[in-house]
Design a protein around this motif. Structure first.
Motif, mmCIF file in Angstrom:
data_model
loop_
_atom_site.group_PDB
_atom_site.id
_atom_site.type_symbol
_atom_site.label_atom_id
_atom_site.label_comp_id
_atom_site.label_asym_id
_atom_site.label_seq_id
_atom_site.Cartn_x
_atom_site.Cartn_y
_atom_site.Cartn_z
ATOM 1 N N LYS A 32 0.887 -0.991 0.016
ATOM 2 C CA LYS A 32 -0.111 -0.129 0.009
ATOM 3 C C LYS A 32 0.814 1.272 -0.141
ATOM 4 O O LYS A 32 0.475 2.355 -0.666
ATOM 5 C CB LYS A 32 -0.983 0.029 1.262
ATOM 6 N N LYS A 33 1.727 1.276 0.833
ATOM 7 C CA LYS A 33 2.742 2.469 0.875
ATOM 8 C C LYS A 33 3.437 2.753 -0.382
ATOM 9 O O LYS A 33 3.435 3.965 -0.830
ATOM 10 C CB LYS A 33 3.746 2.534 2.174
ATOM 11 N N THR B 32 2.857 1.619 -3.260
ATOM 12 C CA THR B 32 2.150 2.385 -4.696
ATOM 13 C C THR B 32 1.828 3.538 -4.497
ATOM 14 O O THR B 32 1.789 4.413 -5.233
ATOM 15 C CB THR B 32 1.029 1.393 -4.658
ATOM 16 N N GLU B 33 1.199 4.034 -3.303
ATOM 17 C CA GLU B 33 0.801 5.388 -2.914
ATOM 18 C C GLU B 33 2.072 6.188 -3.084
ATOM 19 O O GLU B 33 1.562 7.197 -3.847
ATOM 20 C CB GLU B 33 0.279 5.540 -1.601
ATOM 21 N N ALA B 34 3.083 6.080 -2.851
ATOM 22 C CA ALA B 34 4.378 6.943 -2.952
ATOM 23 C C ALA B 34 4.554 6.972 -4.182
ATOM 24 O O ALA B 34 4.859 7.955 -4.914
ATOM 25 C CB ALA B 34 5.578 6.161 -2.286
ATOM 26 N N SER B 35 4.356 5.866 -5.102
ATOM 27 C CA SER B 35 4.564 5.920 -6.518
ATOM 28 C C SER B 35 3.786 6.564 -7.502
ATOM 29 O O SER B 35 4.066 7.475 -8.431
ATOM 30 C CB SER B 35 4.583 4.370 -7.296
ATOM 31 N N LEU B 36 2.274 6.348 -6.910
ATOM 32 C CA LEU B 36 1.153 7.576 -7.756
ATOM 33 C C LEU B 36 1.475 8.915 -7.550
ATOM 34 O O LEU B 36 1.514 9.582 -8.284
ATOM 35 C CB LEU B 36 -0.061 6.909 -7.136
ATOM 36 N N LYS B 37 1.950 9.197 -6.191
ATOM 37 C CA LYS B 37 2.173 10.640 -5.926
ATOM 38 C C LYS B 37 3.321 10.962 -6.700
ATOM 39 O O LYS B 37 3.300 12.374 -7.386
ATOM 40 C CB LYS B 37 2.238 10.820 -4.294
ATOM 41 N N ASP C 249 6.698 11.898 1.431
ATOM 42 C CA ASP C 249 5.830 10.846 1.004
ATOM 43 C C ASP C 249 6.453 9.600 0.336
ATOM 44 O O ASP C 249 6.492 8.645 0.519
ATOM 45 C CB ASP C 249 4.589 11.337 0.306
ATOM 46 N N GLU D 140 9.237 8.061 2.236
ATOM 47 C CA GLU D 140 8.790 6.996 3.385
ATOM 48 C C GLU D 140 8.221 5.928 2.673
ATOM 49 O O GLU D 140 8.457 4.730 3.009
ATOM 50 C CB GLU D 140 7.710 7.778 4.101
ATOM 51 N N GLY D 141 7.690 5.815 1.518
ATOM 52 C CA GLY D 141 6.911 4.803 0.628
ATOM 53 C C GLY D 141 8.074 3.953 -0.004
ATOM 54 O O GLY D 141 7.772 2.693 -0.184
#
Lengths: 486, 103
Positions: free
Chosen positions: A145-146, A148-153, A228, A231-232
């Motif tokens: 989760k973390k 992919t979220e970092a990657s999307l941002k 972000d 961290e991710g």
């Protein structure tokens, strides 16, 4: 055309392809590490043999081969070797995609090497995107989760930034009629001061380009992705982003603004002042927000935003005295090397500890001084260098960049920077205190593999070497900036 | 009235602004990606128009545009792949709900 001038890049590209192919045929994934490092070493060998030769342009002035580019190429190759060394443990946990991981690290390196050599807006854009797209994928490599979220941002904000950069380049091209940096410089020199300042299109292009590049180097207010994503992302990639991507951004900015927009005076005063203000905001925000971070990766992310601010002091100094100053360039180059080594030491320790504890919380570092004294010592050394205390590299680097700024009339900026260094000492030393004075929470030692210890030893030796005997790197940096070809 | 450079530049600036507005206000990650494409293409229009009117003898702007189209395609591919990955792990691509990490 001389293809042998491209040998470092070509050998790296071939290695990247070879690693993907090899991944299909071998079960021994350790081989990929060996091949990657061998390819990087070969590329570095080629780069070293070119050092000191006269600057040359290749591909119709798209790329320059000069000492400046070679300096950064060697730095990136060295960083890439360390990144691959510290990835060994990390990658062994993946079920698949070992080949892709190594190949993407190599391609990101290739993109950054081309960034430092590019002397045309087209090649700068393409090289920058090669590095950026490789990083988008690497950041999301864990697929949790973390990550992919970092990657999307990262991909969404990075996409906006590259669109802004492209629009700025389009305007610059439109109002100068060329995309080559030396020719842009000629055109701008030919304009009178009045027609230049009455030309909002060109100024807008310049400002949009600063915004686009500012995203790369994590300058405030283009820094929102940094904490972000840091961290991710997988920690070796966080390390690579913080030392590689940022340094490449500075290398490009220095070349673009020094060789294309250095003259006439009013223009360089303008962008010099922009960098001074961005730097002042950046280091203040980075340091103040870093204080309240509980996660060490986020803390280091804000610290790297602050350090981008310090390096921008050097850019501002160049903008305020564009004609004479090679010292400011070499002080930036030295700072970049010192920051790289200190950040390497800090992040490699974080990789070792999170491999054992599965946590990046600063409170979990309690008692490290008893459980893993070597690691704790290395992290302390890295953090002390980031503060800028002697006898570390960070002290010499800050001394040079600050004294250079003072001699260019930027005393107010240096006062802000020194105050900021004092603030930063608080949160860096808090980690040191937690490690050495607090009682351990868990039990047992923190194991670390041979490759990790090797990488850690290299960066710690580098910090001390640059702190005690900086002459060698300073000399290299001065050679690099005096042979600034195009 | 004949079309001049200004018309193309106004079109390009308008497209860029619409794209930026979309990227900043939309919630769906796919729509944000589309807005970014709009911004890149606005820059492409400006490049080609400048090339045609400022340096008609050269093809600099057109060449730049071809490179930027290729780069934009690569970026969109990676972007969509990442959106797929995020949909698999959380069943949403609403960017306001992808907020595990803050400050």
């Amino acid at each position: 055309m001389n293809l042998e001038l491209l040998l470092p890049e070509l050998s790296l590209l071939i290695t990247a392809i070879a690693v993907i192919m090899l991944d299909l045929f071998t079960e021994r994934k350790g081989l990929l590490t060996v091949v990657s490092i061998a390819g990087l070493a070969i590329a570095a060998g080629f780069a070293i043999t070119m050092w000191g030769t006269a600057p040359q342009a290749i591909f119709n002035n798209m790329l320059a081969v000069d000492n400046y580019a070679l300096f950064f190429k060697l730095l990136f190759l060295g960083i890439a070797v360390l990144v691959i060394l510290v990835s060994v443990d990390y990658v062994s946990k993946f079920a698949r995609f070992h080949g892709e991981y190594h190949a993407l690290v190599l391609l990101a390196t290739l993109g950054m090497m081309l960034m430092t050599a590019a002397t045309d807006l087209i090649s700068i854009f393409v090289a920058l995107e090669l590095a950026a797209i490789s990083f988008y994928v690497l950041v999301g490599f864990l697929k949790d989760k973390k990550s992919t979220e970092a990657s999307l941002k990262f991909v969404l904000l990075g996409g906006v930034a590259s669109a802004v950069l492209l629009f700025g380049m389009a305007l610059t091209f439109g109002f100068t009629g060329t995309t080559q940096l030396p020719e842009i410089a000629q055109v701008i020199k030919g304009m009178s001061t009045q027609s230049l300042l009455a030309n909002p299109g060109l100024i807008l292009g310049l400002v949009l380009m600063i915004a686009g590049f500012g995203f790369k180097i994590a300058a405030v207010p283009f820094h929102m992705w940094v904490p972000d994503v840091y961290e991710g992302a997988p920690t070796p990639i966080t390390l690579y982003l913080s030392v590689g991507s940022k340094v490449a951004g500075f290398a490009v900015i220095l070349r673009v603004f020094y060789s294309a927009f250095a003259l006439p005076e009013p223009l360089s005063l303008d962008w010099g002042m922009i960098f001074a203000i961005l730097g002042a905001i950046g280091m203040t925000l980075g340091n103040v927000v870093a204080i309240q971070q509980a996660n060490i990766k986020r803390m280091l992310a804000y610290s790297s935003i602050a350090h981008a601010g310090y390096i921008m002091i050097g850019l501002a100094a160049i903008g305020l005295s564009p004609t004479t100053d090679t010292l400011a360039q070499s002080s930036i180059l030295f700072y970049v090397v010192a920051f790289t080594l200190a950040d390497l030491a800090a992040f490699i320790t974080v990789i070792a500890v999170s491999g054992k504890l599965g946590s990046d919380q600063i409170s979990d570092y309690a008692g490290m001084g008893k459980q893993a004294p070597i690691l704790a010592l290395a992290l302390s050394l890295g953090l002390i260098s980031l503060i800028g205390l002697p006898p570390t590299a960070g002290f010499i680097a800050k001394f040079y960049i600050f004294s250079d700024a003072v001699s260019n009339g930027l005393l107010w900026l240096v006062i802000i920077a020194v105050l900021n260094s004092t603030i930063s000492a608080y949160y860096y030393l808090r980690v040191v205190k937690v490690m050495w004075l607090n009682e351990p929470v868990g039990e047992g030692k923190v194991p670390s593999s041979f490759t990790l210890r090797l990488a850690l030893a290299i960066s710690c030796l580098g910090i001390l070497l640059l702190g005690i005997a900086p002459d060698f790197i300073i000399k290299l940096a001065e050679m690099a900036t005096s042979m600034f070809g195009f | 009235m004949s079309l001049g450079l200004e018309h193309y530049l106004v079109l390009s600036a308008a497209l860029f602004s619409i794209g930026l507005y979309g990227a900043l206000t939309k919630r769906s990650a796919v729509v944000i990606l589309m807005s970014i494409e709009l911004m890149l293409n606005a820059a492409n229009i400006a490049l080609v128009a400048f090339s045609r009117y400022i340096v008609p003898a050269l093809l600099t702007g057109q060449v730049f545009t071809i490179f930027s189209i290729v780069v934009a395609a690569a970026e969109a591919t990676v972007g969509l792949a990442i959106i797929m990955a995020i949909y698999r792990s959380r069943e949403t691509i609403d960017t306001t709900k992808i907020d595990l990490m803050k400050w």
